[in-house]
Design an enzyme around this catalytic site. Structure first.
Site, PDB file in Angstrom:
ATOM      1  N   CYS A 130      36.692  73.231  48.608  1.00  0.00           N
ATOM      2  CA  CYS A 130      35.774  72.088  48.571  1.00  0.00           C
ATOM      3  C   CYS A 130      34.581  72.249  49.513  1.00  0.00           C
ATOM      4  CB  CYS A 130      36.509  70.779  48.806  1.00  0.00           C
ATOM      5  SG  CYS A 130      37.238  70.555  50.434  1.00  0.00           S
ATOM      6  N   HIS A 174      39.373  66.341  52.202  1.00  0.00           N
ATOM      7  CA  HIS A 174      38.715  66.819  50.993  1.00  0.00           C
ATOM      8  C   HIS A 174      37.288  66.279  50.948  1.00  0.00           C
ATOM      9  CE1 HIS A 174      38.680  68.657  47.089  1.00  0.00           C
ATOM     10  NE2 HIS A 174      38.292  67.533  46.518  1.00  0.00           N
ATOM     11  N   HIS A 197      33.665  68.508  42.763  1.00  0.00           N
ATOM     12  CA  HIS A 197      34.469  69.027  43.865  1.00  0.00           C
ATOM     13  C   HIS A 197      35.363  70.151  43.378  1.00  0.00           C
ATOM     14  CE1 HIS A 197      38.346  66.776  42.836  1.00  0.00           C
ATOM     15  NE2 HIS A 197      37.471  66.355  41.939  1.00  0.00           N
TER      16      HIS A 197
END
Length: 171
Positions: free
Chosen positions: A80, A131, A143
């Site tokens: 990510c 994240h 993402h």
């Protein structure tokens, strides 16, 4: 003046240059502070609307790229923060911090109702975010979600992501 030996040659370096080199080398080996002021991260760009749009378009173009832990190019895959770093370097020329925790301090915090394309979406409960992605408009973000997956487009209001304590940053 200090004297250094380089390749068996004696070189004289002015004291100011020595000090500057020592400061730079010291900074390279040290981790960033745990908590920085939102606008204090070095290299935080102030994005134009056009740059923010370009970031979103570039991120959308990477949908389908394989996930790879530690990956930061389309050829090797992305995690990510690697995805975010790649897109920002390509579209703005400014590399963001590498980890999600550092990204959570980059730029300015914004409210969900202020989101625009190119903003960061950072997820995580408690003190440690886990994240991050790039907001691309209409409640959606790009993402690199997990091992075995690919870069994808998801909705912030989906059952999973709306329960992940999202925070929003504007670099």
């Amino acid at each position: 003046m200090p004297i250094f030996t380089l390749n068996s040659t004696v070189t004289r370096v002015p004291a100011m240059l020595t000090l500057a080199a020592a400061l730079l080398l010291g900074a390279c080996g040290s981790a960033p502070p745990a908590r920085m002021e939102p606008s204090a991260w070095p290299g935080t760009p102030s994005l134009s609307d056009e740059q923010a749009h370009d970031i979103a378009i570039h991120a959308l173009g990477l949908v389908g790229t394989p996930y790879r832990y530690g990956g930061n190019t389309p050829d090797t895959g992305f995690d990510c923060s690697g995805l975010i770093g790649y897109v920002y370097r390509q579209r703005v020329g400014t590399p963001p911090p590498r980890t999600v925790a550092q990204l959570n301090q980059w730029g300015q915090p914004i409210d969900a109702n202020e989101l625009r394309t190119g903003d960061l979406v950072v997820f995580g409960r408690g003190r440690s975010p886990s994240h991050a992605g790039i907001y691309v408009g209409e409640g959606r973000f790009v993402h690199a979600p997990s091992s075995g997956g690919t870069v994808r487009l998801d909705h912030l209001q989906s059952r999973h992501w709306s329960n992940q304590n999202p925070a929003f940053r504007r670099p």
